[in-house]
Write a protein that holds these residues in place. Structure first.
Motif, mmCIF file in Angstrom:
data_model
loop_
_atom_site.group_PDB
_atom_site.id
_atom_site.type_symbol
_atom_site.label_atom_id
_atom_site.label_comp_id
_atom_site.label_asym_id
_atom_site.label_seq_id
_atom_site.Cartn_x
_atom_site.Cartn_y
_atom_site.Cartn_z
ATOM 1 N N HIS A 38 0.828 -1.205 0.000
ATOM 2 C CA HIS A 38 0.000 0.000 0.000
ATOM 3 C C HIS A 38 0.868 1.264 0.000
ATOM 4 C CE1 HIS A 38 -3.965 -1.660 0.149
ATOM 5 N NE2 HIS A 38 -3.645 -2.464 1.136
ATOM 6 N N MET A 39 1.955 1.240 0.761
ATOM 7 C CA MET A 39 2.826 2.412 0.786
ATOM 8 C C MET A 39 3.474 2.604 -0.583
ATOM 9 S SD MET A 39 4.565 2.750 4.508
ATOM 10 C CE MET A 39 5.406 1.192 4.641
ATOM 11 N N CYS A 40 3.904 1.491 -1.166
ATOM 12 C CA CYS A 40 4.558 1.525 -2.471
ATOM 13 C C CYS A 40 3.595 2.045 -3.552
ATOM 14 C CB CYS A 40 5.050 0.126 -2.804
ATOM 15 S SG CYS A 40 6.308 0.081 -4.052
ATOM 16 N N ALA A 42 1.001 4.043 -3.128
ATOM 17 C CA ALA A 42 0.781 5.473 -2.931
ATOM 18 C C ALA A 42 1.940 6.267 -3.531
ATOM 19 C CB ALA A 42 0.618 5.786 -1.446
ATOM 20 N N MET A 43 3.165 5.807 -3.278
ATOM 21 C CA MET A 43 4.341 6.505 -3.805
ATOM 22 C C MET A 43 4.363 6.456 -5.329
ATOM 23 S SD MET A 43 6.145 7.044 -0.743
ATOM 24 C CE MET A 43 7.526 7.758 -1.480
ATOM 25 N N SER A 44 3.919 5.325 -5.884
ATOM 26 C CA SER A 44 3.935 5.190 -7.346
ATOM 27 C C SER A 44 2.945 6.166 -7.973
ATOM 28 C CB SER A 44 3.631 3.752 -7.757
ATOM 29 O OG SER A 44 2.241 3.516 -7.708
ATOM 30 N N GLU A 47 2.276 10.178 -4.389
ATOM 31 C CA GLU A 47 1.876 10.656 -3.064
ATOM 32 C C GLU A 47 3.007 10.472 -2.064
ATOM 33 O OE1 GLU A 47 -1.742 9.005 -1.347
ATOM 34 O OE2 GLU A 47 -2.547 8.719 -3.354
ATOM 35 N N ASN A 48 3.150 11.430 -1.140
ATOM 36 C CA ASN A 48 4.034 11.213 -0.004
ATOM 37 C C ASN A 48 3.308 10.315 0.986
ATOM 38 O OD1 ASN A 48 5.830 12.940 -1.154
ATOM 39 N ND2 ASN A 48 5.311 14.695 0.151
ATOM 40 N N VAL A 49 4.058 9.604 1.798
ATOM 41 C CA VAL A 49 3.436 8.740 2.798
ATOM 42 C C VAL A 49 3.880 9.204 4.181
ATOM 43 C CG1 VAL A 49 3.280 6.384 3.698
ATOM 44 C CG2 VAL A 49 3.303 6.765 1.228
ATOM 45 N N MET B 1 -0.595 9.955 1.348
ATOM 46 C CA MET B 1 -1.235 8.966 2.212
ATOM 47 C C MET B 1 -0.767 9.177 3.641
ATOM 48 S SD MET B 1 -0.629 4.810 2.121
ATOM 49 C CE MET B 1 -2.132 4.231 1.393
ATOM 50 N N LEU B 6 -3.704 4.431 5.427
ATOM 51 C CA LEU B 6 -3.074 3.113 5.311
ATOM 52 C C LEU B 6 -3.877 2.090 6.124
ATOM 53 C CD1 LEU B 6 -0.742 1.234 4.515
ATOM 54 C CD2 LEU B 6 0.617 2.235 6.348
ATOM 55 N N MET B 86 11.741 0.072 -5.652
ATOM 56 C CA MET B 86 11.092 1.322 -5.255
ATOM 57 C C MET B 86 11.583 2.492 -6.112
ATOM 58 S SD MET B 86 8.918 2.770 -3.432
ATOM 59 C CE MET B 86 8.436 2.189 -1.825
ATOM 60 N N VAL B 89 9.813 2.218 -9.375
ATOM 61 C CA VAL B 89 8.373 2.481 -9.266
ATOM 62 C C VAL B 89 8.061 3.973 -9.159
ATOM 63 C CG1 VAL B 89 6.474 2.291 -7.599
ATOM 64 C CG2 VAL B 89 7.629 0.234 -8.405
ATOM 65 N N GLY B 93 5.925 5.480 -12.288
ATOM 66 C CA GLY B 93 4.528 5.660 -11.880
ATOM 67 C C GLY B 93 3.740 4.366 -11.893
#
Lengths: 99, 93
Positions: A38-40, A42-44, A47-49, B1, B6, B86, B89, B93
């Motif tokens: 989920h964090m990944c 959002a970043m893709s 979005e900042n997390v 987020m 989350l 990461m 990604v 995007g």
């Protein structure tokens, strides 16, 4: 002072969730994976997390700059890119500083 | 987020879990990472990235209010390096 401790992995996190919270090992591992996914995601999406009490994963845009191949010394342009950085929360900084 | 988003995403995916259970999982996850860093260790989450600590040397600081010089002792700070996957990604995007 500085104890020599090993590296914490997904398996260790799942293990703690299994022991402390009573989830099965498989469930715990799925949950660990889901948190990261989920964090990944959002970043893709750009979005900042922000995780209060822990820190913020911040995306930063880097402009094109000139780099150099360290082996050959040849100058090459480094394309503009987005990079992910981490800003630890005050709480995490204090925990780390105080050991 | 943010954290609560989350939490919601995880809760939606796991309708069989109570909200407080999901909350405990999330708390444990981040707390364990923090604990390991506080112990001077390293956290490696393949694909996502790795957390470690770095020494920052002692330096002279200044009290911003009074301008007085103060000694800031050396200390450890948290550090994060994104993983290969990461890095890819966030760019594609």
């Amino acid at each position: 002072m500085t104890r020599s401790v090993g590296t914490l992995t997904r398996a260790d996190l799942a293990d703690t969730i299994n022991r402390k919270l009573g989830f099965s090992r498989a469930e715990a591992l799925d949950l660990v994976e889901a948190i990261l996914r989920h964090m990944c995601e959002a970043m893709s999406k750009g979005e900042n997390v922000k995780i209060s009490g822990f820190g913020t994963f911040v995306l930063r845009e880097k402009r094109e700059r000139i780099g150099r191949n360290p082996k050959t010394g040849v100058e090459v342009p480094i394309t503009p890119r987005r990079v992910m950085t981490f800003r630890a929360s005050q709480l995490l900084k204090e925990r780390v500083a105080n050991g | 987020m943010i954290r609560s988003e989350l939490l919601q995403a995880l809760a939606r995916e796991n309708p069989d879990l109570r909200a407080d259970e999901v909350e405990q999982v999330l708390d444990t996850f981040f707390d364990e990472i923090g604990k390991r860093l506080a112990d001077g260790g390293r956290v490696e989450l393949r694909g996502f990235g790795a957390f470690s600590t770095r020494e920052r040397g002692a330096r002279k600081g200044r009290n911003p209010r009074t301008g007085e010089a103060v000694d800031v002792p050396e200390k450890k700070v948290p550090y994060f390096k994104p993983g290969k996957e990461m890095r890819r990604v966030v760019n594609d995007g």
